[in-house]
Structure formats: C-alpha cells, structure tokens
Design an enzyme around this catalytic site. Structure first.
Site, PDB file in Angstrom:
ATOM      1  CE  LYS A 144       1.051  -8.055  -0.943  1.00 50.46           C
ATOM      2  NZ  LYS A 144       1.208  -6.708  -0.352  1.00 50.46           N
ATOM      3  CG  ASN A 145       3.723  -5.710  -2.999  1.00 47.30           C
ATOM      4  OD1 ASN A 145       2.603  -5.757  -2.480  1.00 47.30           O
ATOM      5  ND2 ASN A 145       4.818  -6.090  -2.376  1.00 47.30           N
ATOM      6  NE  ARG A 166       1.092   0.868   6.579  1.00 47.92           N
ATOM      7  CZ  ARG A 166       1.685   1.569   5.598  1.00 47.92           C
ATOM      8  NH1 ARG A 166       1.944   0.985   4.451  1.00 47.92           N
ATOM      9  NH2 ARG A 166       1.978   2.835   5.757  1.00 47.92           N
ATOM     10  CB  CYS A 191       1.061  -2.957   9.544  1.00 44.59           C
ATOM     11  SG  CYS A 191       2.703  -3.069   8.868  1.00 44.59           S
ATOM     12  NE  ARG A 206       4.846  -0.299   6.238  1.00 44.48           N
ATOM     13  CZ  ARG A 206       4.298  -1.293   5.564  1.00 44.48           C
ATOM     14  NH1 ARG A 206       3.685  -2.252   6.209  1.00 44.48           N
ATOM     15  NH2 ARG A 206       4.320  -1.311   4.266  1.00 44.48           N
ATOM     16  CB  ILE A 261       2.607   8.478   4.976  1.00 43.39           C
ATOM     17  CG1 ILE A 261       1.843   9.368   5.968  1.00 43.39           C
ATOM     18  CG2 ILE A 261       2.039   7.068   4.963  1.00 43.39           C
ATOM     19  CD1 ILE A 261       0.410   9.639   5.542  1.00 43.39           C
ATOM     20  CG  ASP A 279       7.994  -7.750   0.686  1.00 44.13           C
ATOM     21  OD1 ASP A 279       7.483  -7.173  -0.287  1.00 44.13           O
ATOM     22  OD2 ASP A 279       8.120  -7.212   1.800  1.00 44.13           O
ATOM     23  NE  ARG A 330      -2.472  -7.632   3.656  1.00 49.24           N
ATOM     24  CZ  ARG A 330      -1.253  -7.141   3.942  1.00 49.24           C
ATOM     25  NH1 ARG A 330      -0.633  -7.523   5.028  1.00 49.24           N
ATOM     26  NH2 ARG A 330      -0.679  -6.271   3.135  1.00 49.24           N
TER      27      ARG A 330
HETATM   28  C1  EPZ Z   1       6.046  -1.675  -0.407  1.00 48.91           C
HETATM   29  O1  EPZ Z   1       5.650  -1.131   0.840  1.00 48.91           O
HETATM   30  C2  EPZ Z   1       5.466  -3.079  -0.432  1.00 48.91           C
HETATM   31  N1  EPZ Z   1       4.005  -3.023  -0.339  1.00 48.91           N
HETATM   32  C3  EPZ Z   1       6.030  -3.886   0.732  1.00 48.91           C
HETATM   33  O2  EPZ Z   1       5.524  -5.222   0.623  1.00 48.91           O
HETATM   34  C4  EPZ Z   1       7.550  -3.925   0.592  1.00 48.91           C
HETATM   35  O3  EPZ Z   1       8.093  -4.622   1.701  1.00 48.91           O
HETATM   36  C5  EPZ Z   1       8.104  -2.496   0.555  1.00 48.91           C
HETATM   37  O4  EPZ Z   1       7.468  -1.752  -0.517  1.00 48.91           O
HETATM   38  C6  EPZ Z   1       9.603  -2.470   0.332  1.00 48.91           C
HETATM   39  O5  EPZ Z   1       9.908  -3.105  -0.857  1.00 48.91           O
HETATM   40  C7  EPZ Z   1       3.298  -2.729  -1.444  1.00 48.91           C
HETATM   41  O6  EPZ Z   1       3.837  -2.496  -2.506  1.00 48.91           O
HETATM   42  C8  EPZ Z   1       1.806  -2.716  -1.288  1.00 48.91           C
HETATM   43  P1  EPZ Z   1       8.389   1.708   1.413  1.00 48.91           P
HETATM   44  P2  EPZ Z   1       5.857   0.452   1.132  1.00 48.91           P
HETATM   45  O7  EPZ Z   1       7.615   2.968   1.342  1.00 48.91           O
HETATM   46  O8  EPZ Z   1       5.582   1.229  -0.073  1.00 48.91           O
HETATM   47  C9  EPZ Z   1       9.885   3.748   5.454  1.00 48.91           C
HETATM   48  C10 EPZ Z   1       4.476  -7.185   1.349  1.00 48.91           C
HETATM   49  O9  EPZ Z   1       4.765  -8.044   2.200  1.00 48.91           O
HETATM   50  N2  EPZ Z   1       9.078   4.902   5.027  1.00 48.91           N
HETATM   51  O10 EPZ Z   1       9.428   1.423   0.405  1.00 48.91           O
HETATM   52  O11 EPZ Z   1       5.110   0.786   2.378  1.00 48.91           O
HETATM   53  C11 EPZ Z   1       8.999   2.574   5.868  1.00 48.91           C
HETATM   54  O12 EPZ Z   1       8.605   2.705   7.217  1.00 48.91           O
HETATM   55  C12 EPZ Z   1       4.666  -5.705   1.671  1.00 48.91           C
HETATM   56  O13 EPZ Z   1       4.020  -7.432   0.201  1.00 48.91           O
HETATM   57  C13 EPZ Z   1       9.200   6.091   5.722  1.00 48.91           C
HETATM   58  O14 EPZ Z   1       9.954   6.195   6.683  1.00 48.91           O
HETATM   59  O15 EPZ Z   1       7.412   0.456   1.458  1.00 48.91           O
HETATM   60  C14 EPZ Z   1       9.901   1.394   5.662  1.00 48.91           C
HETATM   61  O16 EPZ Z   1      10.735   1.252   6.799  1.00 48.91           O
HETATM   62  C15 EPZ Z   1       5.242  -5.480   3.063  1.00 48.91           C
HETATM   63  N3  EPZ Z   1       8.425   7.157   5.351  1.00 48.91           N
HETATM   64  C16 EPZ Z   1      10.744   1.798   4.451  1.00 48.91           C
HETATM   65  O17 EPZ Z   1      10.628   3.230   4.349  1.00 48.91           O
HETATM   66  C17 EPZ Z   1       7.576   7.085   4.276  1.00 48.91           C
HETATM   67  O18 EPZ Z   1       6.917   8.105   3.967  1.00 48.91           O
HETATM   68  C18 EPZ Z   1      10.279   1.167   3.150  1.00 48.91           C
HETATM   69  O19 EPZ Z   1       8.995   1.629   2.917  1.00 48.91           O
HETATM   70  C19 EPZ Z   1       7.468   5.866   3.581  1.00 48.91           C
HETATM   71  C20 EPZ Z   1       8.241   4.784   3.961  1.00 48.91           C
END
Ligand code: EPZ
Length: 419
Positions: A22-23, A92, A116, A121, A123, A308, A400
């Site tokens: 998925k990811n 999201r 979520c 979350r 950005i 995850d 999902r």
């Molecule tokens: C991806 O989410 C995955 N989703 C998540 O899988 C996975 O848990 C995560 O990476 C970590 O491996 C997809 O790929 C669609 P991050 P993402 O940006 O990109 C913080 C699942 O169950 N952060 O690495 O959103 C954020 O809040 C999902 O399949 C900021 O602070 O993860 C989090 O605490 C859940 N500012 C941490 O970093 C930002 O601008 C990791 O987020 C971006 C992120």
C-alpha cells in the site's frame, strides 16, 4: 455495517501470498501524474486507499483503468491542479500528490490533511522542503495554495526528520526541476527506493547512498513505463504476528524477506523460528505452543522496527508468557486500539508512547471495533488467538490496507467470516 466474526483458538497453517505494498502503490500513483504519457503499475493491491488515489488522478484529468492487478494511468492531459476536500479527507496521505501537481501544473491547491487516529499529522517538513525548491505556500482557511511562479529549481535540503512523505514529495517535485537537488536525512524505507526505481525508469536521474542522501538531477521531461509494486512488508509482518499468536506455521510467498526482517528479532526472541529462502521472496515461521515475551520493541525509521507492525505484534504479545514493552517513537498516539484489546482480557498499561503488555494465558472473544488501520489488524490477530467468538466492526479502517484478509486467513485454517 459489515462485521468480521472470528472463532479463535486455532493454530494457523498453510501459505499466504503477499500483495503489493500500500505504502508504495500510493506514491507511485501520485508519481504517475508527473508523466505526460501512460504508466502501468503492476502488482497494485486492491485497497480503498488505492481506490481513493485513482479517484484523485481521475479528478486531475487522468484516464485510470484497473485490469486485474495492473492499474494503467494516462496523465497526458492534466485538467486540474486541486484536490477536493472530500478526497483529501478520505485519505490524508493524499498530501503526496502535492509535489507531483506542482511539478506538472506549476501550482497546487488542497485542504490541509486533517489529523487522523494516530494524532496530528503535520506537514511542516513537506512545506519547508518545497519552499527550498521555489514553491510559495499560502495557507488560508484550511487550504494550502502552492505556486512555483518561476518553476522549480534544485536545492540542498536537509530534513529535520527522515519523513517518508516529505521525502516522497521532494522526489516528485525535484525530478523535473531545473538543476540538481541534494536531499539529506531522507527516509530510507523500501517504498522510497521503489519510488526512485519507478521515476528512474520514467527517465529521471536519482541516485542515493546508504546514508540517506538522495541526489536528484532534474530532467526536462519524463516518459511512461511499466513498474511492479514491491511486496507489502507490513502485511507480511501482520501474518507473521497471526502465526505467532496462534502457535501456527505459515509460509509467506511473493514477499520480500529483507524488507520484513526488522520484525524477525522480536519474533525470534519470543520463541518463533523463522526461515527465509535464498530467493528472498519466501518467509517461513513456526511458532511455539505459547510465545515467550517479545522483550522491548522500539519503533524506528527503517531499517529499525517499523511503527506500522507494532500493533499486530503487540496483539501477539498479549498471549505471551511474560511482559513485553513497546516504545512508539514515530507517532504521537498509536495506542487507540489498546482499549479494544482490553475488552478481550488483555493486560496492557499505556503511558504516553510506552505500552507495557503483561501476557495472559488466554484472551476471551468479545465485540470490538477497529480504531485505525493497524489497530484493526491487531484486533484480528487477537481474535485469532482468543477463545470464543469475536466480532470486529468499523472494517473501513481494515480495508484501507489489507486485501482479502478474511479469505487469506480462511485459507490457512482460521474460522473467520465477513458478513
Ligand atoms: C508513512 O506515513 C506511511 N504512510 C505510514 O503508514 C508510516 O507509519 C509512516 O510513513 C512511517 O513509516 C504512507 O506511506 C501512506 P512520516 P507518513 O512523514 O509519510 C511527523 C500505515 O499504517 N511529521 O514519516 O505520514 C509525523 O507526524 C501508515 O500504513 C512531521 O512532524 O510518515 C510522524 O510523527 C500509518 N512533519 C513522523 O513525522 C511532517 O511534515 C513520521 O511521519 C511530516 C511528518
């Protein structure tokens, strides 16, 4: 409302085919919008998040068709540069379209992806990096309005955290920018490599090193290609957890043992025997009658233990002999599902990002509801181990990220029905 009913207490045995990740599929579909042509995404899983991405691509003017496990995207004639609120709210992680839309259209507007179940979350890392590439960002009334008046240009960017999504957005924005981009402290998840492989097959010039530095030399234009999505390492970890929780013996086919291996030490610590075949696509797990404690599981960016996979393994730890500790270092609040496990008799104490799991000899079937995607997987794993009947609702979360989970589990001996 659909319900999954499980009569647990049976050891799983047999083979499971692992689907496309998925990811990886989600950023690949966003990347296809960059290409003024047609891409074929093979091994694309049938998931509601993938459906949502296909809907976004159609909204953006693409022709999108699925035949079996191949999704074909024709992005020759983009017709929009916005993502409607309804579609943003549905998923999201649609934020990963931002870089692709700006690169293709010069501007992008979308609503702030809401928080979520895992907590806020943010950005900020995405937007800071995109500004370095020449994007102006205005945030008003919950909308993000981005423009690259003078086009996108290369930059030397260091991420404050190896965010998967921010890394993906930089890759999508930089690969057709003027000049070279260096991205330091980039995420190193396998899905990032898969995205780079697809973009390079489309004519991009991206190379990376083992220290998480990606160098993207901007090219004029990309062309379509055919690309197969890598196997889903989190789906694989979930089935390993199901085998562990039920004292079972499973063989996972068409996976990637290397990508799944960060969860092996915790499972081996609990007494499971794991073997992988030389082709790297097959993983076999034999679980003991009763698991020992999993020890301390600390989630980390890849190649650490994946956040995850914590929920499904925590569910298995609920029936282990001993106390296991889970430390969540990626997301703020990833334990919403614990209350549902407690309804089944699990003994779990949560304090912030730490969950202490005191194994019990058996869980009892109960009525539970999914709180999020991986929390829902944890409830299924617990239900398979529990004695008696468990009913699981709020299945939209599960749909999902898990293709045909009921059929896959039935095929390895689980008494599980969906109605
Ligand atoms: C991806 O989410 C995955 N989703 C998540 O899988 C996975 O848990 C995560 O990476 C970590 O491996 C997809 O790929 C669609 P991050 P993402 O940006 O990109 C913080 C699942 O169950 N952060 O690495 O959103 C954020 O809040 C999902 O399949 C900021 O602070 O993860 C989090 O605490 C859940 N500012 C941490 O970093 C930002 O601008 C990791 O987020 C971006 C992120």
């Amino acid at each position: 409302m659909q319900t999954i009913t499980v009569k647990g207490g049976r050891a799983l045995s047999g083979e499971v085919i692992i689907h496309g990740a998925k990811n990886s599929a989600l950023p690949l579909l966003a990347a296809a919008f960059l290409v003024p042509g047609t891409s074929e995404i093979h091994n694309c899983p049938r998931l509601s998040d993938v459906q949502a991405s296909m809907a976004i691509l159609r909204h953006l003017g693409c022709r999108v068709v699925r035949q079996e496990d191949v999704v074909t995207v024709d992005a020759s004639a983009p017709a929009a540069c916005t993502i409607p609120d309804t579609l943003m709210r549905e998923m999201r992680s649609s934020i990963v379209f931002l870089g692709a839309i700006i690169a293709r259209c010069g501007e992008a507007t979308m609503s702030y992806p809401g928080g979520c179940e895992l907590g806020p979350r943010p950005i900020d890392l995405h937007l800071t990096a995109l500004r370095r590439l020449g994007v102006t960002v205005e945030e008003c009334h919950g909308q993000i309005c981005c423009r690259a008046e003078n086009g996108l240009h290369g930059a030397d960017i260091t991420l404050a955290f190896p965010s998967v999504g921010a890394t993906e957005n930089v890759l999508l924005a930089a690969c057709t920018a003027r000049g070279t981009t260096i991205l330091r402290h980039a995420a190193r998840e396998p899905e990032i490599q898969d995205l780079c492989d697809y973009l390079n097959a489309c004519g991009a010039h991206i190379c990376g090193d083992a220290d998480g530095v990606l160098v993207i030399e901007g090219v004029e234009c990309l062309h379509g290609c055919a690309h197969a999505v890598i196997p889903d390492r989190i789906e694989a970890a979930t089935y390993l957890a199901a085998a562990a929780a039920t004292g079972g013996h499973l063989v996972l086919r068409r996976g990637c043992a290397l990508h799944t291996s960060p969860v092996f030490p915790a499972l081996e610590e609990s007494g499971c025997v794991i073997r992988t075949c030389e082709d790297g696509r097959t993983t076999e797990i034999r679980a003991p009658e009763r698991l020992h404690r999993l020890g301390t599981v600390r989630t980390m960016p890849y190649p650490g233990f994946p956040t995850d996979a914590a929920a499904p393994l925590l569910a298995a730890a609920c029936v282990a002999d001993g106390t296991s500790v889970f430390v969540e270092s990626i997301f703020e609040n990833r334990y919403k599902y614990v209350d549902e496990l407690a309804r089944m008799g699990a003994h779990i104490r949560v304090d912030g990002r730490v969950a202490v799991v005191e194994g019990v000899s058996r869980l009892q079937g109960a009525s539970v509801a999914c709180t999020d995607l991986r929390g829902g997987a944890a409830l299924i794993v617990a239900a398979l181990a529990a004695h008696g009947k468990t009913t699981v609702t709020e299945l939209k979360h599960l749909d999902r990220g898990y293709e045909e989970i009921t059929a896959c589990l039935q095929a390895v001996g689980a008494d599980i029905q969906r109605e």
